[in-house]
Design an enzyme around this catalytic site. Structure first.
Site, short mmCIF file in Angstrom:
data_model
loop_
_atom_site.label_atom_id
_atom_site.label_comp_id
_atom_site.label_asym_id
_atom_site.label_seq_id
_atom_site.Cartn_x
_atom_site.Cartn_y
_atom_site.Cartn_z
N HIS A 159 0.84 -1.19 0.00
CA HIS A 159 0.00 0.00 0.00
C HIS A 159 0.87 1.24 0.00
CE1 HIS A 159 -4.22 1.26 0.45
NE2 HIS A 159 -3.68 2.40 0.87
N ASP B 131 -13.75 2.83 7.17
CA ASP B 131 -12.73 3.56 6.42
C ASP B 131 -13.28 4.02 5.07
OD1 ASP B 131 -10.08 4.58 5.69
OD2 ASP B 131 -10.17 2.97 4.22
N ARG C 39 -13.14 12.52 3.99
CA ARG C 39 -11.86 13.25 4.16
C ARG C 39 -11.44 13.92 2.87
NH1 ARG C 39 -8.01 8.97 5.45
NH2 ARG C 39 -6.46 10.60 5.45
N SER D 33 -6.39 4.60 8.35
CA SER D 33 -7.07 4.29 7.09
C SER D 33 -6.34 3.15 6.37
CB SER D 33 -7.10 5.55 6.22
OG SER D 33 -7.39 5.24 4.89
N LYS E 122 -7.57 -1.16 6.49
CA LYS E 122 -7.87 -1.89 5.23
C LYS E 122 -7.02 -3.15 5.12
CE LYS E 122 -7.40 1.64 2.21
NZ LYS E 122 -7.89 2.94 2.61
N1 URA Z 1 -4.19 5.80 1.42
C1 URA Z 1 -5.20 5.38 2.18
O1 URA Z 1 -5.72 4.29 2.03
N2 URA Z 1 -5.67 6.21 3.13
C2 URA Z 1 -5.14 7.42 3.36
O2 URA Z 1 -5.59 8.09 4.24
C3 URA Z 1 -4.07 7.86 2.54
C4 URA Z 1 -3.61 7.02 1.57
#
Ligand code: URA
Length: 431
Positions: free
Chosen positions: A82, A161, A168, A183, A187
């Site tokens: 990620h 999220d 956001r 966040s 995930k």
């Molecule tokens: N990627 C994400 O999944 N969440 C964030 O807040 C920023 C980048």
């Protein structure tokens, strides 16, 4: 307990208890706490921060706001990667097929654009038919059968999220360390990842502008991952200038495909090989980074990575003919090449400036309900440290509106800075 009291407590810089955080996240997930209170909550966190303990609680509450996948029996080791978000960051679209082609199955839930930063899902949707709404059952089935999944967050995985992310994006509450860490990690935990590679961006086009902040975010996420029993590593990479050349949805997918074919910009290719090597090591497919790199390079050279991308697109309902013939991607009405106004060394290509200009062209959203324009964006031809001559091609603007093109040209020109004396290139990775 009342949502408003929890907002007030955070507004007044006090530490929230696990019960308060759990109450808020449960209420927000099931709709009892409305968007306006969640937005105020996010803003209070954005302004006043959270302790590591609060952030961990927030992460776990969001991860458990829906189902938590168990991928044992489906893959030997569930790996994931990620990025913390940036401009021109199409890494997952190239890295996942590379890794999967090396025999390491990989399933990932990605996000949409967030502020000035692009989102993998918006990019992939420029392939007609490509579905980003797989159910958890479809996710598991595809991972087992095809060894690769790249989809959105289904409403049964970390739904808190999903809802918070969309809020956001349009309430100015993106660049917050606890909100980003929770966040991303919620995930990853919900999607059943056992081993995670985090690509934490730092610089002018990242949510963390300094190495210090990026390191803090990286350490926090690694700690949360370990606490949740997941093997986690973080890389700190540069996001002062856009990654690769393409910025904008379809343009980035085309560049990711070129890279899988062995082409693509040198910096993007190198970035992908490095991230892929780490994923292969953490997934126990390669003994060390050097072996991982050789495997990743081979997956490009022998066409197996590109073939995996085809498999992915077909499995998710996308039109594979776009992979074979990128000229089929929707093109913007106006394409203008902008030349260098002077000779010299490029000393800055302000990534955030380019990202914001791309959102203004329509590649991102200003409101939650906005649709994105897949065709618009930029091709940035020069990097920091490059020597240019006056009149040489600097960048291309792809626009569907004349007035917006004019604004984008001005914005991206001013994102470029020049110097007479030599400027060293920027590193790709810091740590
Ligand atoms: N990627 C994400 O999944 N969440 C964030 O807040 C920023 C980048």
């Amino acid at each position: 307990m009342r949502a408003v009291d929890i907002i007030i407590k955070k507004r007044d810089k006090q530490e929230l208890t696990p019960e308060e955080i759990g109450f808020f996240i449960r209420g927000f997930t099931n709709g009892e706490i409305p968007d306006y209170q969640a937005s105020a909550f996010a803003m209070a966190i954005m302004l006043n921060g959270m302790t590591p303990v609060e952030t961990t609680e927030l992460t776990l509450a969001m991860a458990h706001s829906g189902q938590v996948l168990d991928l044992t029996g489906i893959v030997d080791i569930a790996v994931d990667k990620h990025s913390s978000g940036g401009v021109g960051d199409k890494t997952s679209i190239s890295v996942l097929p590379m890794v999967a082609a090396c025999g390491l199955p990989v399933g990932k839930m990605s996000g949409r654009g967030l502020g000035f930063s692009g989102g993998t899902l918006d990019k992939l949707e420029s392939i007609p038919g490509y579905r980003v709404d797989l159910s958890t059952e479809e996710f598991k089935k595809q991972l087992k059968e095809k060894g690769i999944v790249l989809t959105g967050q289904s409403m049964d995985l970390a739904p808190a999220d999903g809802k918070m992310y969309a809020l956001r994006d349009v309430t100015g509450t993106v660049p917050s360390l606890p909100l980003i860490a929770s966040s991303i990690m919620s995930k990853k935990i919900a999607a059943g990842a056992q081993a995670i590679v985090l690509d934490v961006k730092m610089g002018l086009g990242a949510f963390m502008e300094t190495l210090e902040d990026a390191r803090e975010l990286a350490n926090l996420m690694v700690d949360i991952g370990r606490l949740a029993g997941r093997k986690t590593v973080a890389l700190l990479s540069d996001m002062n200038q856009p990654l690769g050349a393409a910025v904008g949805n379809a343009l980035e997918v085309i560049e990711a495909i070129d890279t899988l074919r062995g082409g693509g910009p040198a910096d993007f290719r190198e970035h992908c090989l490095h991230v892929a090597s780490h994923v292969l090591v953490i997934g126990q497919r390669a003994k060390n980074l050097a072996e991982g790199r050789t495997m990743a390079e081979k997956s490009i050279a022998d066409g197996s990575a590109l073939e995996k991308f085809r498999v992915l697109v077909a499995a998710q309902g996308g039109d594979v003919s776009y992979v074979d013939d990128v000229s089929k991607f929707e093109r913007a009405k106006f394409v203008e090449v902008v030349n260098a106004p002077r000779s010299g060394f490029i000393s800055q290509v302000h990534a955030r400036g380019v990202g914001e200009a791309s959102v203004a062209l329509g590649a991102g959203r200003a409101k939650k309900s906005d649709a994105v324009d897949h065709a618009v964006g930029f091709l940035i031809h020069k990097k920091v440290g490059d020597k240019v001559r006056e009149g040489e091609q600097l960048f291309e603007v792809h626009a569907n509106d004349r007035a917006k093109l004019d604004e984008a040209r001005t914005a991206v020109l001013s994102a470029h800075e020049f110097r007479d004396e030599f400027v060293p290139p920027l590193p790709l990775f810091y740590e």
